[in-house]
Design a protein around this motif. Structure first.
Motif, mmCIF file in Angstrom:
data_model
loop_
_atom_site.group_PDB
_atom_site.id
_atom_site.type_symbol
_atom_site.label_atom_id
_atom_site.label_comp_id
_atom_site.label_asym_id
_atom_site.label_seq_id
_atom_site.Cartn_x
_atom_site.Cartn_y
_atom_site.Cartn_z
ATOM 1 N N ASP A 84 0.711 -1.129 0.124
ATOM 2 C CA ASP A 84 -0.210 -0.068 0.005
ATOM 3 C C ASP A 84 0.406 1.575 0.336
ATOM 4 O OD1 ASP A 84 -2.461 -1.977 0.563
ATOM 5 O OD2 ASP A 84 -2.704 -1.434 2.934
ATOM 6 N N GLN A 85 2.308 1.415 -0.005
ATOM 7 C CA GLN A 85 3.125 2.612 0.145
ATOM 8 C C GLN A 85 3.092 2.671 -1.023
ATOM 9 O OE1 GLN A 85 4.017 3.045 3.522
ATOM 10 N NE2 GLN A 85 2.055 1.721 3.389
ATOM 11 N N THR A 86 3.224 4.218 -0.970
ATOM 12 C CA THR A 86 3.176 4.926 -2.180
ATOM 13 C C THR A 86 4.609 6.130 -2.462
ATOM 14 O OG1 THR A 86 1.755 6.528 -1.826
ATOM 15 C CG2 THR A 86 0.566 5.178 -3.067
ATOM 16 N N SER A 87 5.250 6.121 -0.897
ATOM 17 C CA SER A 87 6.085 7.011 -0.990
ATOM 18 C C SER A 87 7.311 6.713 -0.351
ATOM 19 C CB SER A 87 5.941 8.759 -0.882
ATOM 20 O OG SER A 87 4.907 7.991 0.844
ATOM 21 N N LEU A 88 8.678 6.438 -0.981
ATOM 22 C CA LEU A 88 9.476 6.675 -0.522
ATOM 23 C C LEU A 88 9.687 6.701 0.901
ATOM 24 C CD1 LEU A 88 11.645 4.303 -0.873
ATOM 25 C CD2 LEU A 88 13.121 6.172 -1.980
ATOM 26 N N PRO A 89 10.496 7.230 2.338
ATOM 27 C CA PRO A 89 10.005 7.230 3.760
ATOM 28 C C PRO A 89 11.852 7.808 3.647
ATOM 29 C CG PRO A 89 10.126 5.054 4.061
ATOM 30 C CD PRO A 89 9.940 4.837 2.690
ATOM 31 N N HIS A 90 12.139 8.931 4.038
ATOM 32 C CA HIS A 90 12.666 10.488 3.430
ATOM 33 C C HIS A 90 14.320 9.577 3.799
ATOM 34 C CE1 HIS A 90 14.731 14.221 3.343
ATOM 35 N NE2 HIS A 90 14.931 13.976 4.725
ATOM 36 N N VAL A 92 15.428 7.605 2.591
ATOM 37 C CA VAL A 92 16.078 5.904 2.422
ATOM 38 C C VAL A 92 16.203 5.110 0.513
ATOM 39 C CG1 VAL A 92 14.880 3.755 1.970
ATOM 40 C CG2 VAL A 92 13.982 4.751 4.041
ATOM 41 N N ARG A 93 17.710 4.837 0.893
ATOM 42 C CA ARG A 93 18.088 4.754 -0.701
ATOM 43 C C ARG A 93 18.582 2.896 -1.343
ATOM 44 N NH1 ARG A 93 23.096 7.298 -0.739
ATOM 45 N NH2 ARG A 93 22.632 6.590 -3.357
ATOM 46 N N ALA A 94 18.071 2.587 0.135
ATOM 47 C CA ALA A 94 17.768 0.692 0.033
ATOM 48 C C ALA A 94 16.272 0.540 0.531
ATOM 49 C CB ALA A 94 19.325 0.388 0.417
ATOM 50 N N ILE A 95 16.264 -1.036 -0.210
ATOM 51 C CA ILE A 95 15.360 -2.166 0.551
ATOM 52 C C ILE A 95 16.287 -3.127 0.611
ATOM 53 C CG2 ILE A 95 12.653 -2.740 0.311
ATOM 54 C CD1 ILE A 95 11.933 -0.471 -1.791
ATOM 55 N N VAL A 96 15.889 -3.795 1.680
ATOM 56 C CA VAL A 96 16.586 -5.072 2.171
ATOM 57 C C VAL A 96 15.682 -5.895 2.554
ATOM 58 C CG1 VAL A 96 18.149 -6.042 3.359
ATOM 59 C CG2 VAL A 96 19.030 -4.313 2.023
ATOM 60 N N MET A 97 15.053 -6.835 1.898
ATOM 61 C CA MET A 97 13.550 -7.976 2.659
ATOM 62 C C MET A 97 14.090 -8.750 2.683
ATOM 63 S SD MET A 97 10.751 -6.810 -0.125
ATOM 64 C CE MET A 97 11.125 -6.793 -2.169
ATOM 65 N N ASN A 98 12.808 -9.877 3.325
ATOM 66 C CA ASN A 98 12.611 -11.356 2.498
ATOM 67 C C ASN A 98 11.149 -11.058 3.471
ATOM 68 O OD1 ASN A 98 11.645 -14.191 2.828
ATOM 69 N ND2 ASN A 98 12.361 -14.330 5.490
ATOM 70 N N ILE A 112 10.803 -2.093 -6.131
ATOM 71 C CA ILE A 112 11.922 -1.347 -7.243
ATOM 72 C C ILE A 112 10.892 0.170 -7.863
ATOM 73 C CG2 ILE A 112 12.444 -1.646 -9.544
ATOM 74 C CD1 ILE A 112 12.650 -4.100 -9.118
ATOM 75 N N SER A 113 9.267 0.268 -7.656
ATOM 76 C CA SER A 113 8.863 1.691 -8.414
ATOM 77 C C SER A 113 9.592 2.693 -7.204
ATOM 78 C CB SER A 113 7.487 1.297 -8.261
ATOM 79 O OG SER A 113 6.469 2.477 -8.177
ATOM 80 N N LEU A 114 9.201 2.128 -5.991
ATOM 81 C CA LEU A 114 9.461 3.291 -4.499
ATOM 82 C C LEU A 114 10.868 3.521 -4.759
ATOM 83 C CD1 LEU A 114 7.843 1.446 -2.208
ATOM 84 C CD2 LEU A 114 6.924 3.449 -2.747
ATOM 85 N N LEU A 115 11.694 3.211 -5.010
ATOM 86 C CA LEU A 115 12.914 3.138 -5.231
ATOM 87 C C LEU A 115 13.508 4.441 -6.616
ATOM 88 C CD1 LEU A 115 15.264 0.492 -3.356
ATOM 89 C CD2 LEU A 115 15.280 3.268 -2.889
ATOM 90 N N ALA A 116 12.569 4.046 -7.661
ATOM 91 C CA ALA A 116 12.705 4.840 -8.440
ATOM 92 C C ALA A 116 12.814 6.607 -8.237
ATOM 93 C CB ALA A 116 12.180 4.293 -9.468
#
Length: 196
Positions: A84-90, A92-98, A112-116
């Motif tokens: 549901d998230q539409t914007s990247l937290p202020h 943040v430049r990386a998402i690491v996830m399981n 990928i969309s958010l980090l664009a």
């Protein structure tokens, strides 16, 4: 040839915690330059987030569900549905996830969309090693201009603490790998594979 088949129910909320997070993060950091501000959106009990912090990174940890955090875990914001998230937290430049296995594609696409929205963004997704081989994932992995690297983890990970019950304490069945997208990857940069 498979000679036997046991069907086990999935754990509630796909709560397969990254008990071997130190190894996972060591392997990832050995091959990928992770920007300092990281979002772990499926933090669970905080295993990966804790190890990211231990490796020297600033980490924002969130999850949809609330779990008892492991010792040393950071604060974990609860109630965040990553899809549901539409914007990247202020910052943040990386998402690491399981991510949850049954929706890993959607979670990788959202990351990928958010980090664009960020400069020099990196997405690292932990998933079954064979996950990237399906035809449905060709556009996300093989053909995606930002897909950069697959890191094969050569030891099968354990997802739950041992209980002493042999019916529950099954040997790990799947190998896992990091799938990494680098948003500023050059079009002529070769896609890579590594082992750790």
């Amino acid at each position: 040839m498979a000679t036997g088949h046991h069907r086990f129910e999935r754990w509630p909320n796909e709560s397969y915690f990254s008990l071997e997070a130190r190894n996972f993060i060591d392997v990832l950091r050995r091959h990928v330059a992770i920007p300092n501000a990281v979002w772990e959106p499926h933090a669970g009990a905080g295993h990966l987030a804790r190890e990211l912090i231990e490796s020297g990174l600033r980490v924002l940890a969130t999850d949809l569900h609330e779990y008892d955090p492991v010792q040393g875990a950071p604060y974990i914001g609860v109630g965040y549905n990553f899809l549901d998230q539409t914007s990247l937290p202020h910052g943040v430049r990386a998402i690491v996830m399981n991510p949850p296995f049954d929706k890993a594609e959607e979670h990788c696409e959202r990351a990928i969309s958010l980090l664009a929205q960020a400069e020099g963004g990196v997405v690292a997704c932990l998933n079954r090693s064979e996950w990237g081989t399906g035809k449905r994932r060709a556009a996300l992995v093989h053909d995606h201009p930002a897909f950069d690297l697959k890191i094969e983890i050569v030891k099968r990970p354990i997802w739950r603490e041992k209980t002493g019950d042999p019916r529950i304490d099954q040997s790990p069945r799947h190998y896992f790998a990091w799938f990494v997208w680098r948003l500023e990857r050059g079009l002529n940069d070769p896609k890579r594979i590594a082992w750790g």
